[in-house]
Write an enzyme that holds these catalytic residues in place. Structure first.
Site, PDB file in Angstrom:
ATOM      1  CD  GLU A 147      -3.137  -0.933   2.129  1.00  0.00           C
ATOM      2  OE1 GLU A 147      -2.932  -0.273   3.156  1.00  0.00           O
ATOM      3  OE2 GLU A 147      -4.232  -1.497   1.908  1.00  0.00           O
TER       4      GLU A 147
ATOM      5  CB  CYS B   5      11.148  15.512  -0.711  1.00  0.00           C
ATOM      6  SG  CYS B   5      10.721  13.775  -0.523  1.00  0.00           S
TER       7      CYS B   5
ATOM      8  CD  GLU C 242      -4.022  -6.036   2.651  1.00  0.00           C
ATOM      9  OE1 GLU C 242      -4.773  -5.392   3.426  1.00  0.00           O
ATOM     10  OE2 GLU C 242      -2.801  -5.853   2.575  1.00  0.00           O
TER      11      GLU C 242
HETATM   12  C1  GAL Z   1      -4.460  -2.779   4.942  1.00  0.00           C
HETATM   13  C2  GAL Z   1      -2.993  -3.167   5.069  1.00  0.00           C
HETATM   14  C3  GAL Z   1      -2.822  -4.429   5.894  1.00  0.00           C
HETATM   15  C4  GAL Z   1      -3.638  -4.356   7.143  1.00  0.00           C
HETATM   16  C5  GAL Z   1      -5.086  -4.121   6.771  1.00  0.00           C
HETATM   17  C6  GAL Z   1      -6.013  -4.080   7.951  1.00  0.00           C
HETATM   18  O1  GAL Z   1      -4.585  -1.429   4.652  1.00  0.00           O
HETATM   19  O2  GAL Z   1      -2.407  -3.379   3.809  1.00  0.00           O
HETATM   20  O3  GAL Z   1      -1.458  -4.607   6.204  1.00  0.00           O
HETATM   21  O4  GAL Z   1      -3.154  -3.322   7.940  1.00  0.00           O
HETATM   22  O5  GAL Z   1      -5.183  -2.893   6.105  1.00  0.00           O
HETATM   23  O6  GAL Z   1      -7.344  -3.925   7.530  1.00  0.00           O
END
Ligand code: GAL
Length: 666
Positions: A142, A156, A312
């Protein structure tokens, strides 16, 4: 079509691993994503590597017939590295350092961190280059999460000046392009330009827009370091990245060329609480807003015009939104089907097991902390059994979306209610309420294959873009333009000509006045003789070589045209000067779809959506009430039946427009 899961073997004793992996295989999972935060475990001291635990986990995944997706571990460098090189930390606008102790605190422009990145990524990819169980890689994790695309550190500042030197001929060119006579903001050299740090009044909008572009380009370069090393080690591997939902500061289109396909992280019950206008309804707290979720599916599909992955998927309750309601029964299965209907080829749940330590203890997994099956496990297993192979989505409509337009309108929103995503979604949802699939694409995409194109707030327009859109329309395309279109040039300065600037000839109309309005001001108009409401934004249109389809009926705007249309070559352009409320968006979008010959359903109930992929249609019920589906007599149901319950799904072999859907109690 596959189901997978994100697994952190490093969080559990090694004697749990085989049991865990066996349970994944039992549920029909095919991919196991691992290692994105593992740097500290793999290299506890500089140069001392311990990969054996990961080797063993990858081996087990292979033994049980699944494949591993590995991640480069750069979102969380170990403490010793930060102690050695504190200069790798990012800085806020006011210079406050973003300290070690969470994640994503390192600067994309730090040469030291880039060197360390090359070193650790090379170690990882070389280790697994010949491993038959590794299918591909996710770069980092992310990029930009926790508002970290933009850093304001000294590295930067140097990199920004170099970026400007590349873009502009000389400092006079920069001063002219930005318009720096305003408030005496001229620079005498590139060396004098700083990142836009806090200042008493607004900062210069052209400077901000270039800073946002520069910061984005820094992530593109940083991602490329990973992608190149991964491909050098084994060019059969895929390379992807997990983007986020409604995420404003990172331009997914600009990273797409370096990735084989895009991935993203979908948390429906969180998104309705923390990144959408309006309070979440009770059903939305249980299953999310289908259009908010699917618009992101369609962005990450549209950016490559090919299937994407959900890297995810919410597995149950999550820790980071304000509230953590338990999803509706079956919602975890509903989300996976919904993703597949919108073009996902794989859906990986985050995470395997609720973690007993650290920041995310209040986040569910497919298994409970004690290792027993949780609600999501059963949903994942059922979905894995139900999925079947499919061709990609073939969308008849494109919705133009562009981060630079988002940034420019965010820099000068001209109203506290302006929200680029909500405005975009007004039109997107109108297509989805009629079961029509839409690719959300960058304005420079080849549009020739689309029957209709909707451009909600195409703010920054130059002659090239106007030329492409004119060609699209003249060869038979149907174009719907929204408000704030063509007001500015790509430097974020007003055009000399009135809006829509370079698109005025194509639209056959210009904007006389614009106004932004708070909710207590009546905002009414007539469109094709019917009364409708709009919100937040109004442009009084002057039809020059176009027909007016409706006028404002309230306020100072009354009597002025609000919507115009005209034929151009074999096609048609409609210009809408307002941010339409849902009924008006429906009327406008339906009229354009009908003119373009795009088949659609009748207006679907708010919580139900229909999406077609490869000759099959998914009816997804994001509400608690039963839903009745009417389908052609010979259409067979592959999943579910003509009556489905709350948070349930049916898959039927029929075109979306052939289906009727109603709430059973109605
Ligand atoms: C995402 C992240 C994960 C975990 C998840 C929790 O944004 O990539 O590592 O933190 O959220 O919902």
């Amino acid at each position: 079509m596959s189901i997978g899961v994100c697994y952190f073997p490093e969080h559990w004793p090694s004697d749990n691993w085989e049991r865990d992996v066996a349970q994944m295989a039992d549920a029909g999972l095919e991919y196991v994503r691992m290692a994105e935060f593992s740097w500290g475990r793999v290299e506890p001291e500089r140069g001392e590597f311990d990969f054996e635990w990961l080797d063993e986990a990858v081996e087990l995944v292979g033994e049980y017939g699944m494949e591993a997706v590995l991640c480069t571990p750069t979102a969380t460098p170990p403490k010793w590295l930060v102690d050695e090189h504190p200069d790798i930390l990012q800085a806020d606008e006011d210079g406050t350092l973003r300290e070690w102790g969470s994640r994503r605190f390192t600067c994309f422009n730090s040469e030291t961190y880039r060197k360390e990145t090359r070193r650790i990524v090379r170690k990882f990819v070389d280790r697994y280059a010949d491993n038959p169980h590794v299918a591909g890689w996710q770069t980092d994790n992310e990029f930009g999460c926790h508002e970290t695309v933009r850093c304001y550190c000294d590295d930067c500042a140097v990199a920004f000046r170099d970026w400007l030197r590349e873009k502009y001929d000389d400092i006079a060119d920069l001063n002219e392009s930005w318009g720096n006579t305003f408030w005496s903001q001229q620079y005498d050299s590139f060396a004098a330009v700083d990142p836009p740090r806090p200042s008493p009044a607004e900062r210069h909008p052209s400077r901000l827009l270039d800073y946002y572009r520069f910061a984005n380009d820094s992530v593109v370069e940083y991602n490329r370091i990973h992608a190149d090393l991964i491909r050098e080690a084994n060019d059969d591997w895929f390379v992807t990245h997990n983007f986020m939902g409604d995420f404003a500061s990172l331009d997914a289109y600009s990273l797409a060329p370096d990735l084989d396909f895009l991935g993203w992280d979908s948390y429906p019950t969180g998104f309705v609480q923390d990144r959408r206008q309006g309070d979440a309804t009770v059903p939305e707290l249980r299953a999310g807003d289908p259009d908010e979720v699917s618009m992101n599916h369609d962005i990450y599909r549209g950016a490559k015009q090919k299937p994407f992955w959900v890297l995810e998927q919410q597995p149950g309750d999550v820790n980071w939104p304000p509230y953590a309601p338990q999803p509706g029964e079956g919602a975890m299965r509903l989300w996976a089907h919904h993703a597949v209907a919108h073009g996902a080829d794989a859906v990986c749940y985050f995470r395997w097991r609720r973690c007993r330590e650290g920041q995310e203890q209040y986040h569910a997994g497919l298994r409970k902390a004690d290792g027993s099956a949780d609600r999501g496990y059963h949903d994942a297993a059922q979905t894995a059994e139900e999925l079947f192979d499919l061709d990609p989505v073939d969308a008849p409509v494109a919705i133009l979306h562009d981060y630079e337009n988002l940034w420019a309108t965010e820099i000068q929103p001209h109203s506290p209610d302006w929200d680029y995503w909500s405005h975009l979604r007004s039109y997107y949802a109108a297509a989805r309420r009629h079961g029509v699939q839409a690719d959300v694409v960058h304005p420079e995409t080849d549009l020739s294959g689309y029957e209709a194109v909707v451009a909600p707030a195409l703010h920054l327009v130059d002659e090239d873009l106007a030329g492409n859109l004119t060609e699209y329309v003249e060869s038979g395309g149907h174009l719907l333009l929204g408000p704030r279109t063509g007001l500015k040039d790509p430097y974020n300065k007003l055009h000399n000509a009135p809006a829509p600037g370079p698109l005025a000839d194509l639209a056959g109309a210009t904007v006389d006045q614009h106004e932004s309005l708070p909710s207590q001001v009546p905002t009414e108009l007539q469109y094709r003789g019917e009364s409708f409401e709009y919100r937040t934004w109004a442009e009084w249109l002057v039809p020059e070589d176009a027909e007016s389809l409706g006028e404002f009926t309230s306020g100072t705007a009354a009597g002025n045209s609000a919507v115009t249309t005209t034929e151009r070559g074999d096609g048609q352009v409609t210009l809408c000067g307002v941010w339409p409320e849902a009924d008006l968006a429906d009327a406008l979008v339906s009229d354009v779809l009908d003119a373009a010959g795009v088949a659609r359903t009748h207006r679907l109930p708010d919580s139900v959506r229909v999406a077609e992929r490869d000759g099959y249609s998914w009816v997804t019920n994001f509400g608690p009430a039963d839903v009745q589906i009417s389908a052609p007599e010979d259409a067979s149901f592959l999943v579910g039946s003509a009556e489905i319950g709350g948070y349930d799904v049916a898959v039927v072999e029929a075109g979306a427009h052939e289906l009727g859907v109603s709430i059973a109690d109605d």
